[in-house]
Design a protein around this motif. Structure first.
Motif, PDB file in Angstrom:
ATOM      1  N   PHE A 105       0.819  -1.220   0.000  1.00 57.54           N
ATOM      2  CA  PHE A 105       0.000   0.000   0.000  1.00 57.54           C
ATOM      3  C   PHE A 105       0.851   1.267   0.000  1.00 57.54           C
ATOM      4  CE2 PHE A 105      -2.125   3.422   2.323  1.00 57.54           C
ATOM      5  CZ  PHE A 105      -3.212   3.628   1.495  1.00 57.54           C
ATOM      6  N   LEU A 106       1.689   1.444   1.010  1.00 53.30           N
ATOM      7  CA  LEU A 106       2.504   2.655   1.066  1.00 53.30           C
ATOM      8  C   LEU A 106       3.487   2.730  -0.091  1.00 53.30           C
ATOM      9  CD1 LEU A 106       3.382   3.332   4.820  1.00 53.30           C
ATOM     10  CD2 LEU A 106       1.919   4.660   3.296  1.00 53.30           C
ATOM     11  N   THR A 107       3.987   1.578  -0.500  1.00 50.71           N
ATOM     12  CA  THR A 107       4.907   1.545  -1.634  1.00 50.71           C
ATOM     13  C   THR A 107       4.248   2.135  -2.879  1.00 50.71           C
ATOM     14  OG1 THR A 107       6.122  -0.358  -0.807  1.00 50.71           O
ATOM     15  CG2 THR A 107       6.163  -0.002  -3.182  1.00 50.71           C
ATOM     16  N   LYS A 108       3.010   1.751  -3.116  1.00 47.50           N
ATOM     17  CA  LYS A 108       2.289   2.245  -4.282  1.00 47.50           C
ATOM     18  C   LYS A 108       1.951   3.722  -4.130  1.00 47.50           C
ATOM     19  CE  LYS A 108       0.727   1.181  -8.320  1.00 47.50           C
ATOM     20  NZ  LYS A 108       1.691   0.774  -9.368  1.00 47.50           N
ATOM     21  N   LEU A 109       1.522   4.112  -2.937  1.00 49.08           N
ATOM     22  CA  LEU A 109       1.174   5.510  -2.688  1.00 49.08           C
ATOM     23  C   LEU A 109       2.363   6.430  -2.939  1.00 49.08           C
ATOM     24  CD1 LEU A 109      -0.855   7.630  -1.525  1.00 49.08           C
ATOM     25  CD2 LEU A 109       0.095   7.096   0.734  1.00 49.08           C
ATOM     26  N   MET A 110       3.563   5.976  -2.584  1.00 48.11           N
ATOM     27  CA  MET A 110       4.736   6.848  -2.579  1.00 48.11           C
ATOM     28  C   MET A 110       5.660   6.634  -3.765  1.00 48.11           C
ATOM     29  SD  MET A 110       5.477   6.362   1.516  1.00 48.11           S
ATOM     30  CE  MET A 110       6.889   7.444   1.580  1.00 48.11           C
ATOM     31  N   GLU A 111       5.178   6.030  -4.833  1.00 49.01           N
ATOM     32  CA  GLU A 111       6.078   5.667  -5.914  1.00 49.01           C
ATOM     33  C   GLU A 111       6.420   6.827  -6.854  1.00 49.01           C
ATOM     34  OE1 GLU A 111       4.371   2.525  -8.179  1.00 49.01           O
ATOM     35  OE2 GLU A 111       3.091   3.824  -9.391  1.00 49.01           O
ATOM     36  N   ARG A 126      -3.675   6.049  -7.254  1.00 53.66           N
ATOM     37  CA  ARG A 126      -2.910   4.799  -7.289  1.00 53.66           C
ATOM     38  C   ARG A 126      -3.389   3.812  -6.237  1.00 53.66           C
ATOM     39  NH1 ARG A 126       1.534   8.300  -8.303  1.00 53.66           N
ATOM     40  NH2 ARG A 126       2.136   8.297  -6.092  1.00 53.66           N
ATOM     41  N   VAL A 127      -3.940   4.317  -5.142  1.00 49.40           N
ATOM     42  CA  VAL A 127      -4.338   3.413  -4.060  1.00 49.40           C
ATOM     43  C   VAL A 127      -5.828   3.499  -3.738  1.00 49.40           C
ATOM     44  CG1 VAL A 127      -2.047   3.456  -3.015  1.00 49.40           C
ATOM     45  CG2 VAL A 127      -3.754   5.144  -2.303  1.00 49.40           C
ATOM     46  N   ALA A 128      -6.592   4.274  -4.517  1.00 46.37           N
ATOM     47  CA  ALA A 128      -8.014   4.468  -4.199  1.00 46.37           C
ATOM     48  C   ALA A 128      -8.764   3.141  -4.157  1.00 46.37           C
ATOM     49  CB  ALA A 128      -8.651   5.412  -5.211  1.00 46.37           C
ATOM     50  N   ARG A 129      -8.400   2.223  -5.033  1.00 45.73           N
ATOM     51  CA  ARG A 129      -9.140   0.956  -5.099  1.00 45.73           C
ATOM     52  C   ARG A 129      -8.896   0.086  -3.867  1.00 45.73           C
ATOM     53  NH1 ARG A 129      -6.501  -3.634  -6.229  1.00 45.73           N
ATOM     54  NH2 ARG A 129      -4.286  -3.522  -6.731  1.00 45.73           N
ATOM     55  N   TRP A 130      -7.858   0.370  -3.097  1.00 47.63           N
ATOM     56  CA  TRP A 130      -7.541  -0.453  -1.923  1.00 47.63           C
ATOM     57  C   TRP A 130      -8.590  -0.304  -0.836  1.00 47.63           C
ATOM     58  CZ3 TRP A 130      -2.409  -2.827  -1.409  1.00 47.63           C
ATOM     59  CH2 TRP A 130      -1.627  -2.658  -2.545  1.00 47.63           C
ATOM     60  N   THR A 131      -9.271   0.829  -0.804  1.00 45.91           N
ATOM     61  CA  THR A 131     -10.313   1.030   0.201  1.00 45.91           C
ATOM     62  C   THR A 131     -11.693   1.225  -0.411  1.00 45.91           C
ATOM     63  OG1 THR A 131      -9.763   3.399   0.237  1.00 45.91           O
ATOM     64  CG2 THR A 131      -8.745   2.004   1.907  1.00 45.91           C
ATOM     65  N   SER A 132     -11.778   1.395  -1.727  1.00 48.11           N
ATOM     66  CA  SER A 132     -13.064   1.549  -2.412  1.00 48.11           C
ATOM     67  C   SER A 132     -13.165   0.474  -3.474  1.00 48.11           C
ATOM     68  CB  SER A 132     -13.174   2.940  -3.054  1.00 48.11           C
ATOM     69  OG  SER A 132     -13.051   3.942  -2.079  1.00 48.11           O
ATOM     70  N   LYS A 133     -13.860  -0.599  -3.151  1.00 48.04           N
ATOM     71  CA  LYS A 133     -13.916  -1.755  -4.036  1.00 48.04           C
ATOM     72  C   LYS A 133     -15.246  -1.791  -4.769  1.00 48.04           C
ATOM     73  CE  LYS A 133     -11.035  -4.007  -0.622  1.00 48.04           C
ATOM     74  NZ  LYS A 133     -11.014  -4.941   0.502  1.00 48.04           N
ATOM     75  N   PRO A 134     -15.223  -1.825  -6.093  1.00 48.90           N
ATOM     76  CA  PRO A 134     -16.479  -1.833  -6.856  1.00 48.90           C
ATOM     77  C   PRO A 134     -17.392  -2.988  -6.487  1.00 48.90           C
ATOM     78  CG  PRO A 134     -14.581  -1.438  -8.293  1.00 48.90           C
ATOM     79  CD  PRO A 134     -14.034  -1.812  -6.950  1.00 48.90           C
ATOM     80  N   SER A 135     -16.812  -4.133  -6.087  1.00 45.24           N
ATOM     81  CA  SER A 135     -17.624  -5.311  -5.778  1.00 45.24           C
ATOM     82  C   SER A 135     -18.161  -5.281  -4.352  1.00 45.24           C
ATOM     83  CB  SER A 135     -16.788  -6.578  -5.979  1.00 45.24           C
ATOM     84  OG  SER A 135     -15.632  -6.557  -5.165  1.00 45.24           O
ATOM     85  N   GLY A 136     -17.918  -4.211  -3.631  1.00 44.82           N
ATOM     86  CA  GLY A 136     -18.376  -4.128  -2.250  1.00 44.82           C
ATOM     87  C   GLY A 136     -17.217  -4.308  -1.287  1.00 44.82           C
ATOM     88  N   GLY A 137     -17.511  -4.182   0.001  1.00 41.11           N
ATOM     89  CA  GLY A 137     -16.478  -4.366   1.007  1.00 41.11           C
ATOM     90  C   GLY A 137     -15.557  -3.174   1.155  1.00 41.11           C
ATOM     91  N   ALA A 138     -16.042  -1.967   0.840  1.00 39.95           N
ATOM     92  CA  ALA A 138     -15.216  -0.774   0.971  1.00 39.95           C
ATOM     93  C   ALA A 138     -14.830  -0.569   2.432  1.00 39.95           C
ATOM     94  CB  ALA A 138     -15.961   0.447   0.440  1.00 39.95           C
ATOM     95  N   VAL A 139     -13.642  -0.012   2.639  1.00 34.22           N
ATOM     96  CA  VAL A 139     -13.121   0.218   3.983  1.00 34.22           C
ATOM     97  C   VAL A 139     -13.394   1.658   4.381  1.00 34.22           C
ATOM     98  CG1 VAL A 139     -11.068   0.209   5.444  1.00 34.22           C
ATOM     99  CG2 VAL A 139     -11.315  -1.513   3.629  1.00 34.22           C
ATOM    100  N   MET A 149       0.133   0.127   8.602  1.00 35.72           N
ATOM    101  CA  MET A 149       0.727   0.141   7.266  1.00 35.72           C
ATOM    102  C   MET A 149       2.187  -0.305   7.313  1.00 35.72           C
ATOM    103  SD  MET A 149      -0.603   3.949   6.189  1.00 35.72           S
ATOM    104  CE  MET A 149      -2.237   4.530   6.646  1.00 35.72           C
ATOM    105  N   PRO A 150       2.527  -1.419   6.677  1.00 34.67           N
ATOM    106  CA  PRO A 150       3.942  -1.797   6.580  1.00 34.67           C
ATOM    107  C   PRO A 150       4.706  -0.818   5.687  1.00 34.67           C
ATOM    108  CG  PRO A 150       2.486  -3.644   6.047  1.00 34.67           C
ATOM    109  CD  PRO A 150       1.641  -2.410   6.061  1.00 34.67           C
ATOM    110  N   VAL A 151       5.952  -0.580   6.033  1.00 32.57           N
ATOM    111  CA  VAL A 151       6.842   0.275   5.247  1.00 32.57           C
ATOM    112  C   VAL A 151       8.039  -0.569   4.822  1.00 32.57           C
ATOM    113  CG1 VAL A 151       8.235   2.377   5.223  1.00 32.57           C
ATOM    114  CG2 VAL A 151       6.175   2.260   6.656  1.00 32.57           C
ATOM    115  N   PHE A 152       8.363  -0.539   3.517  1.00 34.98           N
ATOM    116  CA  PHE A 152       9.528  -1.285   3.024  1.00 34.98           C
ATOM    117  C   PHE A 152      10.433  -0.339   2.246  1.00 34.98           C
ATOM    118  CE2 PHE A 152      11.891  -3.903   0.016  1.00 34.98           C
ATOM    119  CZ  PHE A 152      12.371  -4.896   0.839  1.00 34.98           C
TER     120      PHE A 152
END
Length: 392
Positions: A105-111, A126-139, A149-152
């Motif tokens: 997640f953070l890797t994609k956000l900060m690329e 870049r990360v909107a779909r991680w919490t807003s899912k078209p099929s449901g289950g939005a966070v 959030m892991p950081v690498f």
């Protein structure tokens, strides 16, 4: 356990050590025959594929890759049988209070850099779909108490934790200051939004992370509530809307256990926060910014996590027809490896752009890239985080 059932495939200790590769190599080498051992959860969305390399990463003195981080986070948050938090009174409502993001997640956000409004928009998308899912289950990130959030970066894992994101709008509107404190003496005891970095390597890269997280929060709020949100963030000012603090935490004594520390930090912090032992308020933030150790990790066993993860991987592999030897047998054989096998192995490439997945390769064919200079404080250029490929 079903190990004697017909049709199972048995892996020997020697075979697993071959997957791991020479002892001096920090990551198991990439192999064409890297077969999947199981998918978790077996039935459900967002499955994690755990391969032979995932098992090899649990051999002593080996770095953890993204599949082990993602698997353990998913188990921790969702599995009532295997989660290390399963015995806690809050476990049934853990998903309501805490969201644990993927290693990517953070890797994609900060690329890419935050270059003006367009750069911020692209970072968010870049990360909107991680919490807003078209099929449901939005966070609902503003309905959580903790976002984990892991950081690498630079072949090193650390952990970012966003506390009380739901309070951000209120804090931004009131802009906590001395005048508010004089009127309301209880303001210091209110839940306080902040961004915490827990780094067992002693790093303090919280400033660039905070700028990207602030942008993501502002645009997430605007999309969800249809009104703007402007936040201030600072690594020095405790009265900023979103103070960002690198906590004083236990330090690893080697180069390869950062993943274990990061995962254990997440487990212990979540447990103590939800049990009420950690209260993140203005007093907590003030003390953390002064360098005090505000989270007590005394007595926490970081090293045992490798064996705990092996047990879970072994159980899930067996359910899929693969018999894996006990961790003790593998560790004993590993520590008795002849010294001749400990030398002559290539080290991990040094490129800061290598992803959690790609960094596992120690093949001589992988060329090392020169390290890029770290962005100076206050610069909104993209920090040198990993840039992993998409899962397929």
């Amino acid at each position: 356990l079903g190990e004697n059932l017909p049709g199972v495939i048995r892996f020997s200790v020697a075979e697993i050590l071959r997957w791991r590769g020479p002892r001096a190599a920090p990551w198991p080498p990439q192999r064409e025959d890297n077969k999947p051992l199981f998918e978790y959860p077996r039935n459900g969305q967002n499955q994690i594929t755990w391969e032979q390399n995932g098992l090899a990463q649990l051999v002593p003195k080996t770095y953890l890759g993204d599949e082990n981080v993602d698997l353990w986070f998913k188990l921790m948050a969702e599995d009532p049988e295997r989660s290390p938090l399963r015995d806690a009174a809050f476990f049934a409502s853990l998903g309501d209070d805490v969201h644990m993001f993927s290693a990517f997640f953070l890797t994609k956000l900060m690329e890419a850099p935050l270059s003006g409004d367009e750069g911020k928009r692209l970072a968010f998308e870049r990360v909107a779909r991680w919490t807003s899912k078209p099929s449901g289950g939005a966070v609902d990130i503003f309905g959580k108490q903790l976002l984990v959030m892991p950081v690498f970066e630079d072949y090193h894992w650390s952990l970012a934790i966003l506390c009380h994101p739901g309070e951000l709008a209120c804090v931004a509107r009131t802009r906590l200051g001395s005048d508010v404190m004089e009127i309301d003496g209880e303001a210091d005891a209110q839940p306080r939004p902040c961004l915490l970095l827990l780094d067992s390597g002693g790093g303090n890269g919280v400033a660039p992370i905070s700028r990207y997280v602030r942008t993501w929060l502002e645009l997430s709020y605007q999309r969800q509530f249809k009104e703007p949100l402007e936040l201030t963030t600072s690594t020095r000012d405790a009265r900023a809307d979103l103070p960002a603090v690198a906590l004083d935490v236990p330090q690893q004594t080697n180069s390869y256990d950062c993943g274990l520390f990061m995962l254990r930090f997440a487990e212990v912090f979540a447990r103590r926060f939800l049990d009420g032992d950690i209260v993140v308020d203005q007093t907590f933030v003030d003390a953390a910014l002064c360098g005090e150790r505000v989270v007590d990790f005394a007595g926490v066993d970081f090293q045992s996590l490798r064996a705990e993860m092996w047990v879970v991987g072994r159980e899930l592999s067996l359910e899929n027809g693969f018999v894996v030897p006990p961790f003790a047998d593998v560790a004993r054989a590993w520590h008795s490896t002849p010294n001749a096998l400990k030398r002559s192995a290539p080290t991990a490439p040094t490129s800061r752009r290598t992803s959690p997945r790609l960094a596992r390769s120690t093949s001589a064919a992988t060329a090392a890239s020169p390290a890029e200079p770290r962005s100076p404080a206050g610069d909104d250029r993209a920090p040198t985080t990993a840039t992993p490929p998409r899962r397929t």
